[in-house]
Design an enzyme around this catalytic site. Structure first.
Site, short mmCIF file in Angstrom:
data_model
loop_
_atom_site.label_atom_id
_atom_site.label_comp_id
_atom_site.label_asym_id
_atom_site.label_seq_id
_atom_site.Cartn_x
_atom_site.Cartn_y
_atom_site.Cartn_z
N ASP A 30 0.85 -1.18 0.00
CA ASP A 30 0.00 0.00 0.00
C ASP A 30 0.89 1.24 0.00
O ASP A 30 1.90 1.31 0.72
CB ASP A 30 -0.91 -0.01 1.23
CG ASP A 30 -2.03 0.99 1.13
OD1 ASP A 30 -3.20 0.57 1.04
OD2 ASP A 30 -1.75 2.22 1.15
N ASN A 86 -12.61 -3.06 2.75
CA ASN A 86 -13.47 -1.88 2.83
C ASN A 86 -14.43 -1.94 1.65
O ASN A 86 -14.02 -2.22 0.52
CB ASN A 86 -12.63 -0.59 2.77
CG ASN A 86 -11.77 -0.42 4.00
OD1 ASN A 86 -12.13 -0.88 5.09
ND2 ASN A 86 -10.64 0.24 3.84
N GLY A 92 -15.50 2.94 3.59
CA GLY A 92 -14.17 3.51 3.42
C GLY A 92 -13.47 3.07 2.16
O GLY A 92 -12.25 3.26 2.02
N GLN A 93 -14.21 2.50 1.19
CA GLN A 93 -13.57 2.07 -0.06
C GLN A 93 -13.34 3.27 -0.97
O GLN A 93 -14.29 4.00 -1.28
CB GLN A 93 -14.44 1.03 -0.78
CG GLN A 93 -13.77 0.47 -2.02
CD GLN A 93 -14.58 -0.65 -2.68
OE1 GLN A 93 -15.71 -0.93 -2.28
NE2 GLN A 93 -14.02 -1.26 -3.70
N HIS A 99 -10.01 -5.05 -3.22
CA HIS A 99 -8.68 -5.29 -2.67
C HIS A 99 -8.80 -5.70 -1.22
O HIS A 99 -9.57 -5.12 -0.46
CB HIS A 99 -7.78 -4.06 -2.80
CG HIS A 99 -8.44 -2.77 -2.40
ND1 HIS A 99 -9.35 -2.12 -3.21
CD2 HIS A 99 -8.35 -2.04 -1.27
CE1 HIS A 99 -9.78 -1.03 -2.60
NE2 HIS A 99 -9.21 -0.97 -1.40
N LEU A 100 -8.04 -6.70 -0.86
CA LEU A 100 -7.94 -7.13 0.53
C LEU A 100 -6.74 -6.41 1.14
O LEU A 100 -5.64 -6.46 0.60
CB LEU A 100 -7.74 -8.65 0.58
CG LEU A 100 -7.63 -9.32 1.95
CD1 LEU A 100 -8.00 -10.79 1.83
CD2 LEU A 100 -6.23 -9.20 2.56
N HIS A 101 -6.99 -5.70 2.26
CA HIS A 101 -5.88 -5.11 3.01
C HIS A 101 -5.34 -6.17 3.96
O HIS A 101 -6.09 -6.70 4.79
CB HIS A 101 -6.36 -3.94 3.88
CG HIS A 101 -6.83 -2.73 3.13
ND1 HIS A 101 -6.04 -1.61 2.95
CD2 HIS A 101 -8.02 -2.45 2.56
CE1 HIS A 101 -6.73 -0.68 2.29
NE2 HIS A 101 -7.94 -1.16 2.05
P1 DGP Z 1 -9.54 1.62 0.26
O1 DGP Z 1 -9.63 2.95 0.95
O2 DGP Z 1 -9.98 0.48 1.14
O3 DGP Z 1 -10.24 1.64 -1.08
O4 DGP Z 1 -8.01 1.37 0.02
C1 DGP Z 1 -7.32 1.88 -1.07
C2 DGP Z 1 -5.86 1.79 -0.72
O5 DGP Z 1 -5.12 1.93 -1.90
C3 DGP Z 1 -5.38 2.88 0.24
O6 DGP Z 1 -4.95 2.27 1.47
C4 DGP Z 1 -4.22 3.53 -0.47
C5 DGP Z 1 -3.92 2.59 -1.60
N1 DGP Z 1 -3.49 3.24 -2.82
C6 DGP Z 1 -4.12 4.27 -3.45
N2 DGP Z 1 -3.45 4.60 -4.56
C7 DGP Z 1 -2.39 3.73 -4.64
C8 DGP Z 1 -1.33 3.58 -5.59
O7 DGP Z 1 -1.23 4.26 -6.60
N3 DGP Z 1 -0.42 2.60 -5.32
C9 DGP Z 1 -0.51 1.80 -4.21
N4 DGP Z 1 0.43 0.88 -4.04
N5 DGP Z 1 -1.50 1.92 -3.32
C10 DGP Z 1 -2.43 2.88 -3.54
#
Ligand code: DGP
Length: 113
Positions: A30, A86, A92-93, A99-101
């Site tokens: 992330d 999320n 919070g998406q 995507h799984l965090h």
């Molecule tokens: P969510 O808020 O659950 O949809 O999570 C989206 C996540 O994606 C957030 O934690 C930050 C991450 N993220 C956003 N843009 C990028 C990117 O360009 N590259 C990477 N590696 N992560 C990203």
């Protein structure tokens, strides 16, 4: 450039630090980590959320299995970790490619914010 950011990562058009790659899934760090280990696991194909992913045979299982493989690789499988999907605006998406965090490397608190 695909419209979807994470489709761009799958295609290699958007840079990302990949941790593991499977035939149908990819795990990458992330960009805004919330824990010492914060990895996103996604299907290569575009699905908007976890429910859509679950409708595809076996793919949700592969995402969860790859998240556990990342936890093993990062050395956090014994101490424990958190998996989060999320979902939707109030969930919070912010990226519309499921995507799984995978979060770990520190004690997690409950309830989440
Ligand atoms: P969510 O808020 O659950 O949809 O999570 C989206 C996540 O994606 C957030 O934690 C930050 C991450 N993220 C956003 N843009 C990028 C990117 O360009 N590259 C990477 N590696 N992560 C990203």
């Amino acid at each position: 450039m695909p419209e979807c950011l994470f489709c761009g990562i799958v295609a290699g058009e958007v840079p990302a630090t990949k941790v593991l790659e499977g035939d149908r899934t990819v795990a990458f760090r992330d960009v805004n980590p919330q824990a010492p280990t914060h990895v996103l696991v996604i299907p290569r194909d575009h699905y908007p959320d976890a429910a859509a992913l679950a409708a595809v045979g076996g793919l949700l299982d592969e995402v969860v299995t790859q998240a556990h493989q990342v936890a093993v690789k990062e050395g956090i499988d014994d101490s424990g970790y958190r998996m989060v999907f999320n979902t939707g605006r109030e969930g919070g998406q912010t990226v519309g490619h499921v995507h799984l965090h995978l979060l770990g490397g520190r004690p997690m608190t409950w309830p989440p914010g």
